[in-house]
Design a protein around this motif. Structure first.
Motif, PDB file in Angstrom:
ATOM      1  N   UNK A  69       0.835  -1.209   0.000  1.00  0.00           N
ATOM      2  CA  UNK A  69       0.000   0.000   0.000  1.00  0.00           C
ATOM      3  C   UNK A  69       0.868   1.257   0.000  1.00  0.00           C
ATOM      4  N   UNK A  70       2.152   1.097   0.273  1.00  0.00           N
ATOM      5  CA  UNK A  70       3.029   2.254   0.486  1.00  0.00           C
ATOM      6  C   UNK A  70       4.328   2.116  -0.299  1.00  0.00           C
ATOM      7  N   UNK A  76       9.716   3.989   6.948  1.00  0.00           N
ATOM      8  CA  UNK A  76      10.381   4.274   8.223  1.00  0.00           C
ATOM      9  C   UNK A  76      11.880   4.385   7.968  1.00  0.00           C
ATOM     10  N   UNK A 260       9.071   8.627  -5.317  1.00  0.00           N
ATOM     11  CA  UNK A 260       8.145   9.518  -4.606  1.00  0.00           C
ATOM     12  C   UNK A 260       7.471   8.807  -3.426  1.00  0.00           C
ATOM     13  N   UNK A 261       7.344   7.476  -3.539  1.00  0.00           N
ATOM     14  CA  UNK A 261       6.599   6.706  -2.530  1.00  0.00           C
ATOM     15  C   UNK A 261       7.498   6.038  -1.492  1.00  0.00           C
ATOM     16  N   UNK A 263      10.158   7.108   0.412  1.00  0.00           N
ATOM     17  CA  UNK A 263      10.853   7.873   1.460  1.00  0.00           C
ATOM     18  C   UNK A 263      10.865   7.081   2.759  1.00  0.00           C
ATOM     19  N   UNK A 272      14.900  12.645   4.549  1.00  0.00           N
ATOM     20  CA  UNK A 272      13.432  12.567   4.649  1.00  0.00           C
ATOM     21  C   UNK A 272      12.708  12.913   3.368  1.00  0.00           C
ATOM     22  N   UNK A 273      13.340  13.754   2.556  1.00  0.00           N
ATOM     23  CA  UNK A 273      12.646  14.257   1.369  1.00  0.00           C
ATOM     24  C   UNK A 273      13.512  14.067   0.128  1.00  0.00           C
TER      25      UNK A 273
ATOM     26  N   UNK B  53       0.123   5.215   9.270  1.00  0.00           N
ATOM     27  CA  UNK B  53       0.490   6.560   9.741  1.00  0.00           C
ATOM     28  C   UNK B  53      -0.501   7.111  10.747  1.00  0.00           C
ATOM     29  N   UNK B 317      -2.035   3.853  -0.731  1.00  0.00           N
ATOM     30  CA  UNK B 317      -2.127   5.048   0.118  1.00  0.00           C
ATOM     31  C   UNK B 317      -1.393   6.223  -0.512  1.00  0.00           C
ATOM     32  N   UNK B 318      -1.935   7.425  -0.348  1.00  0.00           N
ATOM     33  CA  UNK B 318      -1.226   8.588  -0.891  1.00  0.00           C
ATOM     34  C   UNK B 318       0.063   8.827  -0.103  1.00  0.00           C
ATOM     35  N   UNK B 319       1.143   9.201  -0.800  1.00  0.00           N
ATOM     36  CA  UNK B 319       2.416   9.373  -0.082  1.00  0.00           C
ATOM     37  C   UNK B 319       2.411  10.616   0.817  1.00  0.00           C
ATOM     38  N   UNK B 320       3.207  10.569   1.854  1.00  0.00           N
ATOM     39  CA  UNK B 320       3.400  11.739   2.704  1.00  0.00           C
ATOM     40  C   UNK B 320       4.030  12.862   1.894  1.00  0.00           C
ATOM     41  N   UNK B 322       6.440  16.515   1.885  1.00  0.00           N
ATOM     42  CA  UNK B 322       7.682  16.891   2.561  1.00  0.00           C
ATOM     43  C   UNK B 322       7.423  17.370   3.993  1.00  0.00           C
ATOM     44  N   UNK B 326       6.883  12.959  10.436  1.00  0.00           N
ATOM     45  CA  UNK B 326       7.309  11.574  10.265  1.00  0.00           C
ATOM     46  C   UNK B 326       7.027  10.758  11.524  1.00  0.00           C
ATOM     47  N   UNK B 327       6.756   9.457  11.332  1.00  0.00           N
ATOM     48  CA  UNK B 327       6.501   8.593  12.497  1.00  0.00           C
ATOM     49  C   UNK B 327       7.724   8.547  13.419  1.00  0.00           C
TER      50      UNK B 327
END
Lengths: 331, 331
Positions: A69-70, A76, A260-261, A263, A272-273, B53, B317-320, B322, B326-327
């Protein structure tokens, strides 16, 4: 799975038909739909991929850290293993992993089949053993029947388990990214900024390592080629496999497909980005400081590498039998 | 979701058409397909249900403990929460939970919407807060758009989140069990042993609490009515909600729908098998010691309550973004 494969084949065929004149001279090539998938084996592998009973706790499945799904990752910095142990390294995406020259960041597994056995028996990950996994599976009549149907053998073994998981993973390719549409001849698939980003990506040298169908995944490279990487190094990289000091801090170049997915970035998940990842890569691998505008355009290009995500029904797992050994999460 | 609902409607219609003369006098009634589902809301809720998330760690989703691959439960004695905390109680199935008179074992939530907010903010489960969950969701453009489309409001709030999850959960019914086929008039849907098991189930008094569409879920009862239950009691039951000492060790009667899939049994997950659960229930609730043969027939009947499991595409799932927080799994 039939539906998935058909859909992919159709998508590929449509794409090829629509964009007759493609970009054939580019260092990146379009993702191909999976070929010669054994559907029965892949369906079985899908169940195994989602089955947390392959872990000691009964709580962690392949999908826990390679979450489909991610983007096939857990998003993480480093993964969570049995009893909430902190993993030493960032979980790489399982998407398009069949295109990698080897598996794991340090390439210690030759292929997906060899990889699949690793986490099950790793005390810091699923913390089980191959023997216990087989005992569990063999106790479940529906699994017994399905293994027999797929492999034609009376006795279940770990090779069958890892072959099935690998076969499912081979289906996890992501065709039809906007960048691939452009490669295949759809001129307006990319914006001007995205095209400029791609030009920068090529001319700055990123493409030297990130090329081919997976935009990476096909070589080992030193992290910190021009400037040392200032990470919190828990892993030593490829030298752990080869024993050669020269391979220290060498890692498999990750695929940039669906980046993009997937990270956070790098083997240690420290970036992080995409903006941060592009900045660090430019400096330590290429000796180049991208301006903010250049960085933004490269990031825009990278986001065109997001393809069609694997699309399938959530698998329903066969229930444990009365004599199936129960998970022991708290022992 | 369209596909799911259509499939269910079709299944229901077929059943009704084929078996014109049903068992209308029975204390158990067939599961009905879900009605009046808001498909947009349910699709959003499905994403939220699968989104880790919504937990502090980024690792635990609703589906972690109510796993839709495994009967809507985790098949563990008690669940695993943030930082591998051991939960105090067995995770009840989310399947057919819309039919319960109240939610949680002690009924402390009136409905699915109220329930959905609980685990997110429970320090022993997802360990997040509603504010942090909303900050996370609001930072993700695709979620923002989808919430706005579904609820027509500019600002996201926790009611929208829990309403969407509850709407998805309403779709998680399991029609078409063999027992329901029999109820609807298909005479040969059950074997003689299964029918004898059902007769025993009724005549011994099990059906006094386990009745209706969900075969349970519609009353609170004391665990240990005839004989005290010898469990390791960490939970006190319904009295925690009502404050009445008389409600001590009272629990919501669990649904027996799909009970073959939702092991281990009881609020404390102490019974590993249906055989054990039937034996204990007979003794402590009914003062009856079933013979081995009787027990086996009741178990055979219980396994006819497994219905069609929810069937849908794994959500992507849509990505986070920037700026998405973050978890923090290890802090």
């Amino acid at each position: 799975m039939k539906a998935l494969v058909s859909a992919m084949v159709v998508a590929g065929a449509t794409a090829a038909a629509s964009y007759a004149v493609g970009q054939t001279q580019e260092p990146i090539s379009p993702i191909q739909p999976p070929k010669q998938i054994n559907l029965g084996m892949s369906e079985l592998g899908k169940k195994l991929f989602f089955d947390p009973r392959l872990s000691k706790s009964g709580f962690i499945s392949c999908n826990s850290c390679h979450n489909l799904s991610m983007g096939g990752s857990d998003n993480l910095q480093t993964s969570i293993g049995d009893k909430w142990q902190q993993g030493p390294i960032n979980s790489p995406t399982v998407l398009n992993s069949s295109l990698n020259l080897a598996q794991f960041w340090d390439g210690r597994a030759a292929d997906l089949k060899e990889q699949a056995g690793g986490p099950i028996a790793n005390p810091g990950e699923m913390a089980f053993s191959h023997t216990l996994a087989l005992d569990m599976l063999a106790s479940i009549p529906a699994y017994q029947r399905e293994f027999k149907q797929v492999f034609g053998k009376d006795k279940l073994d770990i090779d069958q388990v890892t072959l099935a998981i690998a076969e499912f993973e081979k289906t996890l390719v992501t065709p039809n990214a906007r960048f691939d549409q452009w490669l295949l001849g759809k001129q307006d698939a990319l914006t001007q900024d995205e095209l400029t980003g791609y030009k920068l990506f090529k001319e700055s040298g990123c493409v030297g390592c990130h090329n081919g169908e997976a935009v990476g995944g096909n070589s080992f490279q030193k992290m910190g080629l021009v400037e040392p990487y200032k990470g919190n190094e828990k892993a030593e990289g490829r030298s752990a496999v080869t024993g050669k000091d020269a391979d220290r801090f060498n890692y498999k170049v990750p695929t940039l497909r669906n980046v993009e997915l997937t990270y956070p970035y790098f083997h240690d998940g420290a970036a992080n980005t995409l903006t941060e990842a592009v900045d660090v890569m430019g400096r330590i691998q290429l000796g180049k400081k991208f301006t903010q505008a250049e960085n933004a355009k490269i990031v825009a290009f990278l986001k065109t590498l997001t393809g069609d995500q694997p699309s399938f029904q959530l698998p329903i797992l066969p229930p444990s039998a009365d004599n199936t050994p129960r998970p022991t999460p708290f022992k």
